[in-house]
Design a protein around this motif. Structure first.
Motif, short mmCIF file in Angstrom:
data_model
loop_
_atom_site.label_atom_id
_atom_site.label_comp_id
_atom_site.label_asym_id
_atom_site.label_seq_id
_atom_site.Cartn_x
_atom_site.Cartn_y
_atom_site.Cartn_z
N LEU A 1 2.17 -11.72 14.14
CA LEU A 1 1.91 -10.63 13.21
C LEU A 1 0.99 -11.15 12.12
N GLU A 2 -0.15 -10.46 11.92
CA GLU A 2 -1.13 -10.90 10.93
C GLU A 2 -1.46 -9.77 9.96
N ILE A 3 -1.54 -10.10 8.69
CA ILE A 3 -2.00 -9.15 7.67
C ILE A 3 -3.53 -9.15 7.73
N THR A 4 -4.12 -7.99 7.99
CA THR A 4 -5.56 -7.93 8.20
C THR A 4 -6.31 -7.18 7.11
N ASP A 5 -5.58 -6.51 6.20
CA ASP A 5 -6.25 -5.85 5.09
C ASP A 5 -5.24 -5.57 3.99
N LEU A 6 -5.74 -5.58 2.76
CA LEU A 6 -4.90 -5.31 1.59
C LEU A 6 -5.79 -4.60 0.57
N ALA A 7 -5.40 -3.40 0.16
CA ALA A 7 -6.27 -2.61 -0.71
C ALA A 7 -5.47 -1.84 -1.75
N VAL A 8 -5.96 -1.91 -2.99
CA VAL A 8 -5.42 -1.10 -4.08
C VAL A 8 -6.52 -0.19 -4.63
N GLY A 9 -7.73 -0.71 -4.71
CA GLY A 9 -8.85 0.10 -5.16
C GLY A 9 -8.76 0.51 -6.61
N ASN A 10 -8.28 -0.39 -7.43
CA ASN A 10 -8.10 -0.09 -8.85
C ASN A 10 -9.15 -0.82 -9.68
N PRO A 11 -10.16 -0.12 -10.20
CA PRO A 11 -11.22 -0.80 -10.95
C PRO A 11 -10.85 -1.09 -12.41
N ALA A 12 -9.76 -0.52 -12.89
CA ALA A 12 -9.40 -0.64 -14.31
C ALA A 12 -8.33 -1.71 -14.51
N HIS A 13 -8.52 -2.55 -15.52
CA HIS A 13 -7.56 -3.62 -15.79
C HIS A 13 -6.32 -3.13 -16.52
N ASN A 14 -6.37 -1.93 -17.10
CA ASN A 14 -5.25 -1.45 -17.92
C ASN A 14 -4.56 -0.24 -17.31
N VAL A 15 -4.71 -0.07 -16.01
CA VAL A 15 -4.10 1.06 -15.32
C VAL A 15 -3.20 0.57 -14.19
N ILE A 16 -1.98 1.06 -14.16
CA ILE A 16 -1.10 0.84 -13.02
C ILE A 16 -1.55 1.80 -11.92
N PRO A 17 -1.83 1.32 -10.72
CA PRO A 17 -2.40 2.19 -9.69
C PRO A 17 -1.38 3.17 -9.11
N ALA A 18 -1.90 4.21 -8.48
CA ALA A 18 -1.04 5.24 -7.89
C ALA A 18 -0.58 4.90 -6.49
N LYS A 19 -1.30 4.01 -5.80
CA LYS A 19 -0.89 3.65 -4.43
C LYS A 19 -1.42 2.27 -4.08
N ALA A 20 -0.79 1.66 -3.10
CA ALA A 20 -1.22 0.36 -2.56
C ALA A 20 -1.08 0.43 -1.05
N GLU A 21 -2.07 -0.15 -0.35
CA GLU A 21 -2.10 -0.05 1.11
C GLU A 21 -2.40 -1.40 1.74
N ALA A 22 -1.96 -1.55 2.96
CA ALA A 22 -2.25 -2.77 3.72
C ALA A 22 -2.29 -2.41 5.20
N ARG A 23 -2.84 -3.32 5.99
CA ARG A 23 -2.88 -3.14 7.44
C ARG A 23 -2.42 -4.43 8.09
N ILE A 24 -1.63 -4.30 9.14
CA ILE A 24 -1.22 -5.47 9.91
C ILE A 24 -1.56 -5.26 11.38
N SER A 25 -1.72 -6.36 12.09
CA SER A 25 -1.98 -6.33 13.52
C SER A 25 -0.99 -7.25 14.21
N ILE A 26 -0.39 -6.76 15.29
CA ILE A 26 0.57 -7.56 16.06
C ILE A 26 0.05 -7.69 17.49
N ARG A 27 -0.04 -8.91 17.96
CA ARG A 27 -0.30 -9.18 19.37
C ARG A 27 1.01 -9.68 19.97
N PHE A 28 1.50 -8.99 20.97
CA PHE A 28 2.86 -9.24 21.43
C PHE A 28 2.92 -9.47 22.94
N ASN A 29 3.90 -10.28 23.33
CA ASN A 29 4.07 -10.61 24.74
C ASN A 29 5.04 -9.66 25.41
N ASP A 30 5.42 -9.99 26.64
CA ASP A 30 6.23 -9.05 27.43
C ASP A 30 7.70 -9.05 27.06
#
Length: 378
Positions: A235-264
């Motif tokens: 399992l690998e974390i492949t992306d992490l995004a908040v997209g918050n350009p302001a240093h004094n703002v708590i963001p409204a959402k946070a997102e990430a993407r993971i990829s899993i390569r799995f066996n049988d």
């Protein structure tokens, strides 16, 4: 026409995914003179389509064996910095022998050309041969081989065995074949919060700590230790995004993407549920796309047939492997036993992609041996 000329003809078509049109005209012209009935159709809509697909079949005597070649005519974008034109195939001399340069040389127009050359002088009475060719392997693979499988089933033309011409060789032609592949799932994670001023945290809800907790728990998972034929699932974390350009703002959402390569040891749906449970426990959500399940063609008659053909032409026996990424074999395994074997993969998807001309000739002989042995087996 020689396999080199066939390869050059295919490589001259700029068939970046999704491929349609001219490249399939060329493929049809390669097969029709040898008695193949060529069926072409378009599937899908933008943005992932339209995609052209081709199923060609030459029937043998009633009750005879049916062997299928499978592959793709689409290629990845060439990028910049090529020594010569990516869609102007060029043969150049090299210390080890002539090389053919151009996009698709190894992945996988060279192998498709070898397939077409291999069947040219196999008598029709030997058995049924078919080609399963898509223009969507390098892309989302939504309207390619899956649509071809539906077409094949509707036509009652399911093969007994299928060989996919992916570039499986590593250091020299013939050193590896693929008898299976791990499955693949991509999952998008999201945590919703409440935006606010960092000086007034009680009036906001920061989603980042919850997302970090989700990722930490997922990163600590030990999915398995591998099997006799598969490496451990990862399992690998492949992306992490908040997209918050302001240093004094708590963001409204946070997102990430993971990829899993799995066996049988796993199924895609089971892994998705497991990730969903972790996300929900920390106030998040998970949305998944299962690109394919794992598969394994157990070593036996088919793998021995392929290995013997390779050894007869190269003097080495290929390692039976399940390593690497996904391929359209993950869909084709629902039709019949499938094995992948093809050219050396060192330059695939790179600038100045190239194949040794001697390897194209040898691969043609290997494919011819495989077809003849497969059709003769009972």
């Amino acid at each position: 026409m020689s396999v080199l000329d066939l390869a050059k003809a295919l490589m001259a078509a700029p068939s970046v995914t999704p491929a349609v049109g001219d490249i399939f005209d060329k493929m049809a012209r390669l097969l029709e003179p040898h008695g193949f009935a060529v069926h072409r159709f378009i599937a899908g809509e933008e943005p992932d389509g339209p995609v052209e697909n081709l199923f060609a079949i030459r029937h043998g005597p009633a009750g005879s064996r049916h062997f299928a070649f499978a592959g793709h005519l689409d290629v990845v974008p060439p990028g910049e910095g090529w020594t010569s034109g990516p869609f102007a195939p060029e043969v150049r001399q090299a210390p080890g022998g002539d090389l053919l340069f151009g996009r698709g040389a190894v992945d996988m127009k060279g192998a498709v050309a070898a397939m077409a050359a291999a069947v040219a002088d196999i008598p029709a009475e030997s058995g049924t041969i078919s080609f399963i060719i898509t223009g969507d392997e390098e892309g989302p693979a939504l309207y390619g081989t899956r649509a071809l499988i539906d077409h094949i089933r509707a036509a009652d033309a399911i093969p007994d065995l299928c060989l996919v011409g992916e570039p499986t060789s590593v250091n020299r032609l013939g050193d590896m074949m693929k008898i299976g592949r791990r499955g693949s799932v991509n999952i998008w994670l999201k945590v919703e919060g409440v935006q606010g001023h960092v000086a007034y945290p009680h009036l906001a809800d920061n989603p980042i700590p919850s997302l970090v907790a989700i990722l930490a728990e997922l990163q600590s998972l030990a999915l398995d230790e591998g099997t006799d034929w598969f490496q451990p699932s990862n399992l690998e974390i492949t992306d992490l995004a908040v997209g918050n350009p302001a240093h004094n703002v708590i963001p409204a959402k946070a997102e990430a993407r993971i990829s899993i390569r799995f066996n049988d040891l796993h199924k895609g749906e089971d892994l998705v549920r497991r990730i969903e449970e972790v996300a929900e426990r920390h106030g998040g959500t998970a949305k998944a796309i299962i690109s394919g399940e794992s598969f394994l063609t157990m070593p036996g008659e088919f793998s021995e047939l392929v290995a013997s053909a390779v050894e007869a032409e190269t003097g080495i026996r290929p390692e039976a492997s399940t390593s690497g990424g996904t391929s359209d074999a993950r869909f084709l395994k629902d039709l019949c036993p499938v094995i992948e074997f093809g050219l050396v993969n060192a330059t695939m998807h790179k600038r100045d992609e190239a194949v040794a001309v001697d390897d194209l000739v040898a691969l043609t002989r290997i494919y011819r041996r495989i077809v003849q042995a497969a059709l003769a087996s009972r």
